[in-house]
Design an enzyme around this catalytic site. Structure first.
Site, mmCIF file in Angstrom:
data_model
loop_
_atom_site.group_PDB
_atom_site.id
_atom_site.type_symbol
_atom_site.label_atom_id
_atom_site.label_comp_id
_atom_site.label_asym_id
_atom_site.label_seq_id
_atom_site.Cartn_x
_atom_site.Cartn_y
_atom_site.Cartn_z
ATOM 1 N N HIS A 73 -15.429 16.953 1.252
ATOM 2 C CA HIS A 73 -14.036 17.039 0.813
ATOM 3 C C HIS A 73 -13.978 16.819 -0.695
ATOM 4 O O HIS A 73 -14.406 15.783 -1.193
ATOM 5 C CB HIS A 73 -13.179 15.955 1.488
ATOM 6 C CG HIS A 73 -12.892 16.241 2.931
ATOM 7 N ND1 HIS A 73 -12.010 15.502 3.672
ATOM 8 C CD2 HIS A 73 -13.370 17.194 3.762
ATOM 9 C CE1 HIS A 73 -11.952 15.994 4.899
ATOM 10 N NE2 HIS A 73 -12.777 17.016 4.985
ATOM 11 N N TYR A 202 -3.345 9.941 2.830
ATOM 12 C CA TYR A 202 -2.966 8.522 2.776
ATOM 13 C C TYR A 202 -1.461 8.486 2.523
ATOM 14 O O TYR A 202 -1.001 9.035 1.516
ATOM 15 C CB TYR A 202 -3.656 7.810 1.613
ATOM 16 C CG TYR A 202 -5.127 7.525 1.800
ATOM 17 C CD1 TYR A 202 -6.099 8.484 1.537
ATOM 18 C CD2 TYR A 202 -5.553 6.259 2.221
ATOM 19 C CE1 TYR A 202 -7.450 8.201 1.679
ATOM 20 C CE2 TYR A 202 -6.908 5.970 2.373
ATOM 21 C CZ TYR A 202 -7.848 6.943 2.101
ATOM 22 O OH TYR A 202 -9.179 6.657 2.241
ATOM 23 N N PRO A 294 -10.191 -1.680 4.572
ATOM 24 C CA PRO A 294 -10.735 -0.325 4.707
ATOM 25 C C PRO A 294 -10.048 0.752 3.866
ATOM 26 O O PRO A 294 -10.554 1.868 3.789
ATOM 27 C CB PRO A 294 -10.562 -0.018 6.199
ATOM 28 C CG PRO A 294 -9.472 -0.911 6.657
ATOM 29 C CD PRO A 294 -9.551 -2.146 5.817
#
Ligand code: FAD
Ligand code: DHB
Length: 392
Positions: A73, A202, A294
């Site tokens: 990516h 996100y 994370p």
């Protein structure tokens, strides 16, 4: 009593990669793991490999499946207020990128390499303990299939994760701990659904953080911010999809494709650093020494960077007797760790809602996100940390 050069506790990514790197240098090791092989392989965890971790897997001959199945990516999306914004990481970092490849696939490849090497890897070891750490000959003891084992080592590598026995074996007063717990956790799922975005998303929504990720062309991985004591039983599949749709869908009509949920779980979030990363002849690596939340996708990559450096340091010691790289192991590792801690904390605070935040904090977060997606300097800062600094 048997003998080895390096006793390795834990067969996660850190312990397995260390064993492989030592093998390539002709250094003997014994790896001891307390769980079953199936459990270690099936544990669903991280999925983002930095460029440095990908390069390492390739350089040490365990990259065949990664090259065939990993998904490179070049960018990620940041979504807020109903809009997605792309950050072109490759463009901003001179061609560096991330690769989506599940941690369990990494572990599978490393176990196969270990088995091919013929060197010992004991799963289902019970009562694993480390002794005489301050001496020149530390010992590793454990029970396996009803028999007691004692291994005399030149060094012990504590690669046994946050809840392992190595870090607690260091006498009180030798470690300084830096720690922060977050007032939220991630509820993560795997679903049989093709990714509806070619890159990760996100998202910050009024109801909290959500993340769209993937494992393959047929499997999606998604996360949503939840309470740390969230009861997974209170989240039937339909509730999870409704919440993900609400938090992720953008005004351009994008939403995650839904499918059968095959796995779900809640992951607590914590920042943790133990300093220094060694005591006597015990060296800590990976989650045994530090934990990051994370959001920056750094945990697995930090573990890889630690053992790459540790293998070089052990190599130097066994080949030339030089102690310099071993003595510098903790200092260099902590520099990388704190850089990742800062980045992971920043990504986490920018993208989550904490219960004690007010309307001011929310406006400040939106202003930060708007600056991020409109400034090449800000995007470059995110990109160079997200793809990771080269191993050094
Ligand atoms: P581990 O993978 O924890 O391996 C340690 C090994 O030691 C384990 O196999 C354990 O069974 C073994 N062990 C423990 N105690 C003993 C003992 N007494 N004797 C012998 N063996 C022992 N990172 C991300 O970047 N993104 C994510 O989405 C993400 N999700 C995560 C979800 C969960 C539930 C967890 C726990 C971590 C997650 N992480 C994530 C972090 C990432 O997976 C870790 O940073 C990475 O696994 C670190 O590798 P490690 O080898 O240091 O530790
Ligand atoms: C994944 C995990 C992360 O922690 C992250 O920041 C991005 C993706 C994943 O599991 O795919």
């Amino acid at each position: 009593m048997t003998r080895t050069q390096v006793g390795i506790v834990g067969a996660g990514p850190a312990g397995l990669m260390l064993g492989h790197l030592l093998h390539l240098r002709g250094i003997d090791s014994v790896i001891v793991e307390d769980r079953t092989k199936e459990h270690v392989i099936e544990r669903v965890r991280a999925g983002v490999l930095e460029q440095g971790s990908v390069d390492l897997m390739n350089e040490v001959g365990v990259g065949d499946r990664l090259r065939a199945e990993g998904m490179r990516h070049d960018g990620i999306f940041i979504a807020f207020e109903g809009q997605r914004h792309r950050i072109d990481m490759a463009h901003l970092t001179g061609g560096r990128a991330i690769t989506i490849y599940g941690q369990n696939e990494v572990v599978k490849d490393l176990i196969a390499a270990r088995e091919a090497s013929g060197r010992p890897l004991h799963f289902e070891a019970a009562d694993v303990r480390v002794h005489d750490l301050a001496s020149d000959q530390p010992r590793l003891t454990f029970q396996h299939a009803g028999t007691g084992y004692e291994v005399r080592c030149d060094f012990i590598a504590g690669c046994d994760g946050f809840h392992g026995i190595c870090r607690p074996s260091i006498p009180a007063g030798h470690l300084r701990i830096y720690e922060r717990e977050y007032p939220f956790a991630w509820l993560g799922i795997l679903a049989n659904a093709p990714p509806s975005s070619p890159e990760l998303v996100y998202s910050l929504h009024d109801r909290g953080f959500a993340l769209f990720s993937m494992r393959s062309h047929d499997v999606t991985r998604l996360y949503l911010q939840c309470d740390p004591d969230e009861d997974i039983a209170a989240w039937p599949d339909e509730r999870i999809w409704k919440e993900l749709r609400t938090r992720l869908a953008t005004r351009d009509g994008w939403a995650p494709v839904e499918g059968e949920i095959t796995q779900k779980g809640v992951t607590p979030m914590r920042s943790f650093v133990a300093e220094p990363m060694h005591y006597g002849r015990l060296y800590l690596a990976g989650d045994a020494a530090h934990i990051v939340p994370p959001t920056g996708a750094k945990g697995l990559n930090l573990a890889m960077a630690d053992v790459w450096r540790l293998a070089r340091a052990f190599g130097e010691f066994f080949e030339t007797g030089q102690r310099g790289p071993l003595d510098g192991y903790s200092r260099q590792g902590l520099r990388r760790t704190w850089r990742a801690q800062r980045f992971s904390w920043w990504m986490t605070s920018m993208l989550h809602h904490a219960a004690d935040e007010n309307a001011f904090d929310h406006k400040r977060q939106i202003a930060e996100l708007e600056y991020l997606v409109s400034s090449e300097a800000a995007m470059t800062s995110l990109a160079e940390n997200y793809v990771g600094v080269p191993l050094a």
